[in-house]
Structure formats: structure tokens, C-alpha cells
Scaffold this motif. Structure first.
Motif, short mmCIF file in Angstrom:
data_model
loop_
_atom_site.label_atom_id
_atom_site.label_comp_id
_atom_site.label_asym_id
_atom_site.label_seq_id
_atom_site.Cartn_x
_atom_site.Cartn_y
_atom_site.Cartn_z
N ALA A 105 0.85 -1.20 0.00
CA ALA A 105 0.00 0.00 0.00
C ALA A 105 0.88 1.24 0.00
N ALA A 106 0.52 2.19 -0.82
CA ALA A 106 1.29 3.44 -0.89
C ALA A 106 1.11 4.20 0.41
N PRO A 107 2.16 4.82 0.95
CA PRO A 107 2.03 5.58 2.19
C PRO A 107 1.07 6.75 2.01
N LYS A 108 0.27 6.98 3.05
CA LYS A 108 -0.71 8.06 2.98
C LYS A 108 0.00 9.41 3.08
N ALA A 109 -0.45 10.34 2.27
CA ALA A 109 0.13 11.68 2.32
C ALA A 109 -0.25 12.36 3.64
N ALA A 110 0.66 13.11 4.21
CA ALA A 110 0.40 13.79 5.47
C ALA A 110 -0.70 14.83 5.28
N LYS A 111 -1.64 14.84 6.21
CA LYS A 111 -2.75 15.76 6.12
C LYS A 111 -2.29 17.16 6.52
N SER A 112 -2.65 18.15 5.72
CA SER A 112 -2.29 19.53 6.05
C SER A 112 -3.06 19.97 7.29
N ALA A 113 -2.41 20.76 8.11
CA ALA A 113 -3.06 21.27 9.31
C ALA A 113 -4.10 22.33 8.95
N VAL A 114 -5.14 22.39 9.73
CA VAL A 114 -6.16 23.43 9.60
C VAL A 114 -6.24 24.14 10.95
N ILE A 115 -5.90 25.43 10.96
CA ILE A 115 -5.86 26.21 12.20
C ILE A 115 -7.10 27.09 12.26
N LEU A 116 -7.95 26.86 13.24
CA LEU A 116 -9.14 27.67 13.44
C LEU A 116 -8.85 28.70 14.53
N VAL A 117 -9.00 29.97 14.20
CA VAL A 117 -8.80 31.04 15.17
C VAL A 117 -10.17 31.56 15.59
N LEU A 118 -10.48 31.39 16.87
CA LEU A 118 -11.77 31.83 17.41
C LEU A 118 -11.48 32.98 18.37
N GLY A 119 -11.67 34.20 17.87
CA GLY A 119 -11.27 35.36 18.66
C GLY A 119 -12.25 36.50 18.59
N ASP A 120 -11.83 37.63 19.12
CA ASP A 120 -12.65 38.84 19.13
C ASP A 120 -12.04 39.89 18.20
N SER A 121 -12.24 41.17 18.49
CA SER A 121 -11.77 42.23 17.60
C SER A 121 -10.25 42.26 17.46
N LEU A 122 -9.52 41.76 18.47
CA LEU A 122 -8.06 41.74 18.38
C LEU A 122 -7.58 40.81 17.28
N SER A 123 -8.41 39.85 16.91
CA SER A 123 -8.06 38.91 15.84
C SER A 123 -8.86 39.17 14.57
N ALA A 124 -9.84 40.06 14.64
CA ALA A 124 -10.72 40.33 13.49
C ALA A 124 -10.31 41.58 12.71
N GLU A 125 -9.12 42.11 12.99
CA GLU A 125 -8.59 43.28 12.27
C GLU A 125 -9.45 44.52 12.43
N TYR A 126 -9.99 44.72 13.63
CA TYR A 126 -10.81 45.90 13.88
C TYR A 126 -9.98 47.17 13.68
N GLY A 127 -10.48 48.06 12.82
CA GLY A 127 -9.83 49.34 12.59
C GLY A 127 -8.53 49.27 11.82
N LEU A 128 -8.25 48.12 11.21
CA LEU A 128 -6.98 47.94 10.49
C LEU A 128 -7.21 47.70 9.01
N PRO A 129 -6.23 48.03 8.17
CA PRO A 129 -6.32 47.63 6.76
C PRO A 129 -6.36 46.11 6.66
N ARG A 130 -7.15 45.58 5.73
CA ARG A 130 -7.25 44.13 5.57
C ARG A 130 -5.87 43.54 5.28
N GLY A 131 -5.59 42.46 5.95
CA GLY A 131 -4.32 41.77 5.73
C GLY A 131 -3.19 42.21 6.62
N SER A 132 -3.47 43.12 7.57
CA SER A 132 -2.40 43.61 8.44
C SER A 132 -2.48 43.08 9.86
N GLY A 133 -3.54 42.34 10.16
CA GLY A 133 -3.70 41.78 11.50
C GLY A 133 -2.83 40.55 11.72
#
Length: 226
Positions: free
Chosen positions: A35-63
Motif C-alpha cells: 500500500a502506498a504511504p498516505k500523504a500527510a494531512k495539512s493542518a487546519v488552524i481555526l482562530v476563534l477570537g474577538d476584535s483583536l483577531s478580526a482586524e478591527y480598525g486595520l487595513p485588511r491583511g495587516s492583523g
């Protein structure tokens, strides 16, 4: 006649060996593909946060969560990030949403950055602790590793309340065997001039503070991703 019987016996034995997947010298070899070795599953990181993680008042992509994606790419770590943060979120709100998020995204890692709004509203500390415990256990039962991101409140909330609030993140982490970052805003809110790194509301950090916030989270998260 005898030769014919021997021949039939040979054919029958070989067929049985083949059916059973047995290698018998002189009878015939059954080749079994590996049997061919199974490929490693990519990690999925879920961030469950408030405004400090939601880029409040910031340009998109800068948080810090967006910067986390760049950090993962730079370190060649195969992982995707789901930012499920909502401005104004409390631990009660996170508790009500986590089941659906776990089912939808099936994360391998969950970063819980909640609790600050509980303190700002003066909610009972036991409720905050119970909600963090519930979310941590739910994520772990779903097979995810959990990182709790701790917060602190200014001393004007009262020394006792501030100390107990700061301690509850490590209390939950220790009880649930989860990872913890003691203070998310280390180097941001505890400097000589704490207002310098904040937006005019003095609650939400400026974009220049978010690399420091990531630097507080990344060492613990990187250990969990190995």
C-alpha cells in the motif's frame, strides 16, 4: 494416471495458496502490492477570537492572523488558517458557535483568543472560565489541539479581579492539558507608553503592534504544529 493425479493436486494446491495469499516454494508465488504511504494531512488552524483577531480598525491583511498565514508560508509549514473571529465576541458567543465551526472546518488546531470582552463588561470570572473550559474540551473531543491566548486587564479594575482574570487562562490550560500564551499583548500594552501602540480608542492595537502579537503566539503554536 498417477502423474495426472499429481498434476491435479499441484493445480489445486497452487490455487488454494494463491487464494490465501501464501508464497509456497515450488507451488507459485503470490505477489502482494504494498500500500502506498498516505500523504500527510495539512493542518487546519481555526482562530476563534474577538476584535483583536478580526482586524478591527486595520487595513485588511495587516492583523496578526493574516501575518500568521505569511509566517506559515515562510517556514514552509503546510497549513491553512480559518479566521472565525468576531468583533465584540465574548466567551459565551464563542461557546455558542464552536460546535458548528468544528463540524464545518474540522480543524487540527484551535486558537481561542476570547475573554477580553468578558472583563470589559465585568462578567463573572467563573462564567468565563467555564466557557473556556467548554470550548477547549469540545475542540479536543473533535481531535484538535488547543492553544488558549490569555489577556490581562488594567489595574483600575481592581487588583484582585485583574489577578484572578489573568490567572484563569493558565488554570484552564493546565486542567485541560492545553497550550497557553499567558499574555497576548505582551510588549504592546505593558510598555513605558502603553498608549503608543493603540488606536485612539485605547483598546485596539495599531497595525504596528500585530507583528508583536504574532510573536507572542507563534512559538507555542509552532511547537504544536511539529
Amino acid at each position: 494416471m498417477i502423474r495426472d493425479l499429481h498434476r491435479r493436486h499441484f493445480i489445486l494446491t497452487a490455487s488454494m495458496a494463491a487464494a490465501m495469499g501464501i508464497y509456497a516454494p515450488g507451488i507459485g508465488a503470490q505477489t502482494t502490492a504494498r500500500a502506498a504511504p498516505k500523504a500527510a494531512k495539512s493542518a487546519v488552524i481555526l482562530v476563534l477570537g474577538d476584535s483583536l483577531s478580526a482586524e478591527y480598525g486595520l487595513p485588511r491583511g495587516s492583523g496578526w492572523v493574516a501575518l500568521l498565514e505569511k509566517q506559515l508560508a515562510a517556514d514552509k509549514i503546510s497549513a491553512s488558517v480559518v479566521n472565525a473571529s468576531v468583533s465584540g465576541e465574548t466567551t459565551s458567543g464563542g461557546r455558542s458557535r464552536i460546535a458548528a465551526l468544528l463540524q464545518q472546518h474540522q480543524p487540527t488546531h484551535v486558537v481561542i483568543e476570547l475573554g477580553g470582552n468578558d472583563a470589559l463588561r465585568g462578567l463573572p470570572l467563573q462564567n468565563t472560565q467555564d466557557n473556556l473550559t467548554f470550548m477547549t474540551q469540545a475542540a479536543q473531543k473533535a481531535g484538535a489541539k488547543v492553544l488558549l491566548v490569555g489577556m490581562q486587564v488594567p489595574p483600575n479594575y481592581g487588583t484582585d479581579y485583574a489577578n484572578r482574570f489573568a490567572a484563569l487562562f493558565e488554570t484552564v490550560a493546565k486542567a485541560q492539558k492545553a497550550a497557553v500564551v499567558p499574555f497576548f499583548l505582551k510588549g504592546v500594552a505593558d510598555g513605558a507608553d502603553p498608549t503608543r501602540m493603540f488606536q485612539p480608542d485605547r483598546i485596539h492595537p495599531k497595525a504596528e503592534a500585530h507583528p508583536l502579537m504574532l510573536a507572542n503566539v507563534w512559538p507555542e503554536l509552532k511547537k504544536m504544529l511539529r
